[in-house]
Each structure stands twice: as structure tokens, then as C-alpha cells.
Design a protein around this motif. Structure first.
Motif, PDB file in Angstrom:
ATOM      1  N   TRP A  67     -13.407   4.297  -0.455  1.00 20.99           N
ATOM      2  CA  TRP A  67     -12.557   4.245  -1.470  1.00 20.99           C
ATOM      3  C   TRP A  67     -13.413   3.865  -2.639  1.00 20.99           C
ATOM      4  O   TRP A  67     -14.264   2.861  -2.930  1.00 20.99           O
ATOM      5  CB  TRP A  67     -11.152   3.162  -1.084  1.00 20.99           C
TER       6      TRP A  67
ATOM      7  N   LEU B 148       0.117   5.491   0.194  1.00 14.02           N
ATOM      8  CA  LEU B 148      -1.083   6.428   0.579  1.00 14.02           C
ATOM      9  C   LEU B 148      -0.550   8.000   0.418  1.00 14.02           C
ATOM     10  O   LEU B 148       0.472   8.117   0.797  1.00 14.02           O
ATOM     11  CB  LEU B 148      -1.406   6.297   2.154  1.00 14.02           C
TER      12      LEU B 148
ATOM     13  N   SER C 247      -4.701   6.386  -3.048  1.00 12.15           N
ATOM     14  CA  SER C 247      -3.877   5.344  -2.801  1.00 12.15           C
ATOM     15  C   SER C 247      -3.612   4.113  -3.818  1.00 12.15           C
ATOM     16  O   SER C 247      -4.503   3.998  -4.672  1.00 12.15           O
ATOM     17  CB  SER C 247      -4.484   4.340  -1.425  1.00 12.15           C
TER      18      SER C 247
ATOM     19  N   THR D 263       0.728  -1.263  -0.077  1.00  6.98           N
ATOM     20  CA  THR D 263      -0.056  -0.087  -0.058  1.00  6.98           C
ATOM     21  C   THR D 263       0.771   1.178  -0.006  1.00  6.98           C
ATOM     22  O   THR D 263       2.042   1.305   0.828  1.00  6.98           O
ATOM     23  CB  THR D 263      -0.918  -0.025   1.165  1.00  6.98           C
TER      24      THR D 263
END
Length: 265
Positions: free
Chosen positions: A72, A38, A46, A36
Motif C-alpha cells: 500500500w 476496500l 482503500s 476499512t
């Protein structure tokens, strides 16, 4: 290129684009299931890579009290397998993500702006444009054709583009490619087919695979397909060269029509 290296390359390209808008990259604890990256600014972006699905996703959401609200929305999705994909695929993903963030590019006067189709929440299908982008790794000349298509048409014309631009190149490639390259092409086609929408599945089986004359090369191109998908490809091959007539719509006679006919007789 290893998965971690590919992910970081893409993340850095996205970071360069977002930094122009005042976004900062925040540290995220590593996970065994996914990678990930961000980025937070006036909203949040992201990049997620899932090891199980081998998917690279660009997502966005709004902020609540300075933190991502975790609602998201997926903006772009690519399949990526470090064992079969090269630097070229990594660069294509990075380019697509940065273009998605920066917004549509200016097009020539008179050109129509391409509109992206909205996907349903949770939908994991990929389309004909995704397929074309994946095949750029084997057919670099497609890149300019794809750019022209995107800049001159509202929607990517999957079937038309395949027939006019992709098919001649694909036919030539598969007629001369060594067995090793055919296997790599098979892996790409198989991965896109498994995640593709109905149009993309049809393009792969009925147009691309059916353009291959040599049966042994056809078999090589479906090596990476699942058993069920192989059955579909072989069934589609039986339709090769045949014209499929549309089903005739049966006309139903209404009560009023029957009554008028009886009155005239």
C-alpha cells in the motif's frame, strides 16, 4: 457527526467516483482498531481510519492474482476527530480523496500544473496545505483562495499563502471569536502542529499565533497543545516583532590565497 457516519459518508463518495472506472466495493470484516473500505478494479484502493491516531487515509496498491498485493502507498492523510470536527471537515476529506482519485483538474490556459511532493515511506507529517484546509471550517472564504493557489502554482506556497491570504483572516477571526470557538481552533492547531512538517510548525507558531495581539487569546489558542509544544509556542512569541538576521558565513582563507598574498607583499 459520529466517526462511523463520517467514514461511511467519505467511503460512499469515493465509491461513486471509483464506480465510474469499474471498481467495486468489497466487504471488510470490522475491527476495533480501525475502519476499512476496500475497492477493487484494475488496481485497489482503500480508506482506513485508525482510532488511535485519528487519521483518515486514502491508499492504493496493485493487484496480484486478482487480490491486493498489500504494498500500500498512502495517497492522502487527514486528521479527523468526531468530537471536534464537523460535517464541513468530512466534506473536505471526501472532496480531497475523490479529487486525488480522479486526477488533476484542468487549469486555465497558461496556468502551471501543481506537483505533489512525494512523501517518504511511513512518514506521517502534514503540510501547510493540510493546515489551510483544516482552517476552512472556521474561514470558509479560504476555500476559493486555496483552489486558486492549487490551480496556478506548481507547489502550495505555504508561507506566502499564509502571509497574504490566511493571516489577515485569522487575525480578524481570533480577535473577535468567543472562547468556545478559540478552544476549537486550538484543538485544530494542536493536532496539525503535532503531525506537521517543519514549515507547518513554523507557520503555526511564528506566523499565526504571533499575529494574536491579546495575550489571553494567545493562551486560549495554545490550550490544547502538549506541554512541550506550549513551550515552543511561548518561545516563538518572544521573537514577535524582532527581525532575525541570517548567520554570516565565515570566509576561510585557503592555502593558495595566503601564498598569493605573501608573494605580493
Amino acid at each position: 457527526m459520529e466517526t462511523n457516519q463520517a467514514f461511511e459518508y467519505i467511503a460512499q463518495k469515493v465509491e461513486q467516483e471509483l464506480s465510474k472506472k469499474g471498481y467495486e466495493r468489497l466487504s471488510v470484516a470490522p475491527s476495533e482498531k480501525e475502519l476499512t473500505a476496500l475497492f477493487v478494479g484494475e488496481s485497489a484502493y482503500s480508506i482506513i481510519y485508525t482510532f488511535s491516531g485519528k487519521r483518515m487515509m486514502l491508499r492504493s496498491c496493485e493487484l496480484a492474482d486478482g487480490e491486493p498485493d498489500n504494498q500500500w502507498k498512502t495517497l492522502a492523510t487527514w486528521l479527523f476527530d468526531a468530537e471536534t470536527d464537523s460535517q464541513r471537515e468530512v466534506e473536505s476529506i471526501a472532496s480531497d480523496f475523490t479529487e486525488t482519485i480522479s486526477g488533476p483538474r484542468q487549469t486555465p490556459a497558461g496556468a502551471r500544473q501543481r506537483s505533489k511532493k512525494k512523501k517518504k515511506d511511513g512518514e506521517q507529517t502534514v503540510d501547510a496545505l493540510f493546515l489551510a484546509n483544516r482552517l476552512v471550517a472556521f474561514l470558509p472564504e479560504l476555500k476559493e483562495e486555496i483552489a486558486f493557489e492549487k490551480n496556478h502554482y506548481e507547489d502550495f506556497r505555504g508561507v506566502t499563502f499564509t502571509e497574504e491570504k490566511l493571516l489577515p483572516l485569522f487575525r480578524e477571526l481570533t480577535s473577535t471569536a468567543a472562547s468556545g470557538k478559540l478552544e476549537k481552533i486550538s484543538e485544530v492547531l494542536a493536532s496539525v502542529y503535532s503531525a506537521g512538517d517543519l514549515e507547518t510548525k513554523g507557520i503555526i507558531t511564528y506566523l499565526l499565533l504571533n499575529s494574536v495581539d491579546d495575550d489571553s487569546r494567545f493562551q486560549s489558542l495554545i490550550t490544547a497543545f502538549s506541554d512541550n509544544d506550549k513551550k515552543v509556542a511561548k518561545a516563538a512569541r518572544k521573537l514577535r516583532g524582532k527581525k532575525i538576521k541570517p548567520e554570516k558565513v565565515k570566509k576561510s582563507r585557503s592555502y593558495i590565497t595566503d601564498t598569493l598574498n605573501n608573494m605580493q607583499s
